[in-house]
Design a protein around this motif. Structure first.
Motif, PDB file in Angstrom:
ATOM      1  N   ASP A 146       0.837  -1.193   0.000  1.00 17.52           N
ATOM      2  CA  ASP A 146       0.000   0.000   0.000  1.00 17.52           C
ATOM      3  C   ASP A 146       0.872   1.243   0.000  1.00 17.52           C
ATOM      4  O   ASP A 146       2.018   1.220   0.435  1.00 17.52           O
ATOM      5  CB  ASP A 146      -0.871   0.046   1.264  1.00 17.52           C
ATOM      6  CG  ASP A 146      -2.093  -0.849   1.161  1.00 17.52           C
ATOM      7  OD1 ASP A 146      -2.661  -0.936   0.062  1.00 17.52           O
ATOM      8  OD2 ASP A 146      -2.471  -1.451   2.174  1.00 17.52           O
ATOM      9  N   TRP A 202      -8.907   5.848   2.556  1.00 20.07           N
ATOM     10  CA  TRP A 202      -9.864   6.351   1.571  1.00 20.07           C
ATOM     11  C   TRP A 202     -11.056   6.915   2.303  1.00 20.07           C
ATOM     12  O   TRP A 202     -11.733   6.137   2.961  1.00 20.07           O
ATOM     13  CB  TRP A 202     -10.300   5.218   0.660  1.00 20.07           C
ATOM     14  CG  TRP A 202     -11.265   5.652  -0.380  1.00 20.07           C
ATOM     15  CD1 TRP A 202     -12.589   5.941  -0.200  1.00 20.07           C
ATOM     16  CD2 TRP A 202     -11.018   5.841  -1.760  1.00 20.07           C
ATOM     17  NE1 TRP A 202     -13.164   6.283  -1.371  1.00 20.07           N
ATOM     18  CE2 TRP A 202     -12.220   6.240  -2.358  1.00 20.07           C
ATOM     19  CE3 TRP A 202      -9.892   5.722  -2.561  1.00 20.07           C
ATOM     20  CZ2 TRP A 202     -12.330   6.509  -3.706  1.00 20.07           C
ATOM     21  CZ3 TRP A 202     -10.011   5.983  -3.887  1.00 20.07           C
ATOM     22  CH2 TRP A 202     -11.214   6.373  -4.456  1.00 20.07           C
ATOM     23  N   PRO A 203     -11.352   8.146   2.285  1.00 19.73           N
ATOM     24  CA  PRO A 203     -10.598   9.216   1.647  1.00 19.73           C
ATOM     25  C   PRO A 203      -9.348   9.558   2.450  1.00 19.73           C
ATOM     26  O   PRO A 203      -9.242   9.228   3.635  1.00 19.73           O
ATOM     27  CB  PRO A 203     -11.576  10.387   1.675  1.00 19.73           C
ATOM     28  CG  PRO A 203     -12.434  10.140   2.867  1.00 19.73           C
ATOM     29  CD  PRO A 203     -12.550   8.644   2.965  1.00 19.73           C
ATOM     30  N   PHE A 204      -8.410  10.215   1.779  1.00 15.60           N
ATOM     31  CA  PHE A 204      -7.143  10.596   2.398  1.00 15.60           C
ATOM     32  C   PHE A 204      -6.856  12.050   2.073  1.00 15.60           C
ATOM     33  O   PHE A 204      -6.961  12.466   0.929  1.00 15.60           O
ATOM     34  CB  PHE A 204      -6.016   9.711   1.860  1.00 15.60           C
ATOM     35  CG  PHE A 204      -4.665  10.086   2.387  1.00 15.60           C
ATOM     36  CD1 PHE A 204      -4.283   9.698   3.652  1.00 15.60           C
ATOM     37  CD2 PHE A 204      -3.787  10.829   1.619  1.00 15.60           C
ATOM     38  CE1 PHE A 204      -3.032  10.038   4.144  1.00 15.60           C
ATOM     39  CE2 PHE A 204      -2.545  11.173   2.099  1.00 15.60           C
ATOM     40  CZ  PHE A 204      -2.162  10.780   3.369  1.00 15.60           C
ATOM     41  N   ASP A 228      -7.759   8.451  -2.613  1.00 16.68           N
ATOM     42  CA  ASP A 228      -6.942   7.687  -1.668  1.00 16.68           C
ATOM     43  C   ASP A 228      -5.503   8.183  -1.675  1.00 16.68           C
ATOM     44  O   ASP A 228      -5.129   9.088  -2.422  1.00 16.68           O
ATOM     45  CB  ASP A 228      -7.034   6.191  -1.952  1.00 16.68           C
ATOM     46  CG  ASP A 228      -6.343   5.771  -3.236  1.00 16.68           C
ATOM     47  OD1 ASP A 228      -5.964   6.644  -4.039  1.00 16.68           O
ATOM     48  OD2 ASP A 228      -6.182   4.556  -3.439  1.00 16.68           O
ATOM     49  N   SER A 229      -4.677   7.574  -0.830  1.00 17.65           N
ATOM     50  CA  SER A 229      -3.290   8.016  -0.673  1.00 17.65           C
ATOM     51  C   SER A 229      -2.473   7.824  -1.947  1.00 17.65           C
ATOM     52  O   SER A 229      -1.543   8.582  -2.205  1.00 17.65           O
ATOM     53  CB  SER A 229      -2.636   7.287   0.502  1.00 17.65           C
ATOM     54  OG  SER A 229      -2.837   5.898   0.420  1.00 17.65           O
ATOM     55  N   ASP A 256      -4.024   1.216   3.367  1.00 21.71           N
ATOM     56  CA  ASP A 256      -4.508   2.327   2.562  1.00 21.71           C
ATOM     57  C   ASP A 256      -5.516   3.172   3.333  1.00 21.71           C
ATOM     58  O   ASP A 256      -6.093   2.729   4.324  1.00 21.71           O
ATOM     59  CB  ASP A 256      -5.157   1.758   1.295  1.00 21.71           C
ATOM     60  CG  ASP A 256      -5.308   2.801   0.207  1.00 21.71           C
ATOM     61  OD1 ASP A 256      -4.763   3.906   0.351  1.00 21.71           O
ATOM     62  OD2 ASP A 256      -5.979   2.503  -0.798  1.00 21.71           O
TER      63      ASP A 256
END
Length: 164
Positions: free
Chosen positions: A54, A71-73, A133-134, A69
């Motif tokens: 990740d 999400w959201p980031f 995401d990231s 991970d």
């Protein structure tokens, strides 16, 4: 003396590999102004499909802030926050991190969590889109000249959450 050269070479190579294994290796990442980095959790993650790691927020020593991970980031000048995703959706958690407070979970301290979010500022690398995401944040920031060609420590191998 010549008979010790192979042993010396093997010993030196073993020491370098052991140092790299325990300390990590430099890989591409984004060094955020808030003190964290965004980069691979490890070179190889034995608990994920195809062993692909990740992209996570992590410290300078390579240790991940999150188990995987997010999400959201969101990453801002002072704060990193979002929803950390675990293998089991029942274990997902809303988090916020700032250097002066450390990691704050919404379920443990909702008032401080809301305060950190309200003071966070404008997200970096989201292009005005909510809910990325990231991986996307890292990709977007790497396109900016101030974040190009940055490196940080990355572990070689993790299994599961990487000893968080």
């Amino acid at each position: 003396m010549d008979s010790f050269r192979p042993l010396l070479a093997i010993g030196t190579l073993s020491a370098v590999l052991a140092l790299g294994f325990f300390c990590g290796v430099p890989t591409h990442c984004v060094q955020l102004p808030n003190g964290l980095n965004i980069g691979k959790q490890a070179l190889i993650d034995l608990s994920r499909p195809y062993f692909r790691p990740d992209i996570v927020p992590k410290f300078d020593n390579g240790k991940s802030l999150l188990p995987g991970d997010a999400w959201p980031f969101y990453a801002t000048e002072t704060t990193v926050y979002g929803l950390a995703l675990e293998a089991d959706p029942d274990n997902d958690f809303w988090f916020a991190w700032r250097e002066d407070t450390g990691l704050v979970l919404k379920v443990e301290n909702a008032a401080l969590y809301e305060e950190l979010i309200s003071e966070a500022g404008t997200p970096l690398g989201n292009k005005g889109v909510r809910g990325v995401d990231s991986h996307i944040v890292m990709m977007e920031l790497q396109r900016r000249p101030e974040y190009v060609n940055q490196t940080c420590r990355t572990r070689w191998i993790v299994v599961g959450t990487g000893d968080l």
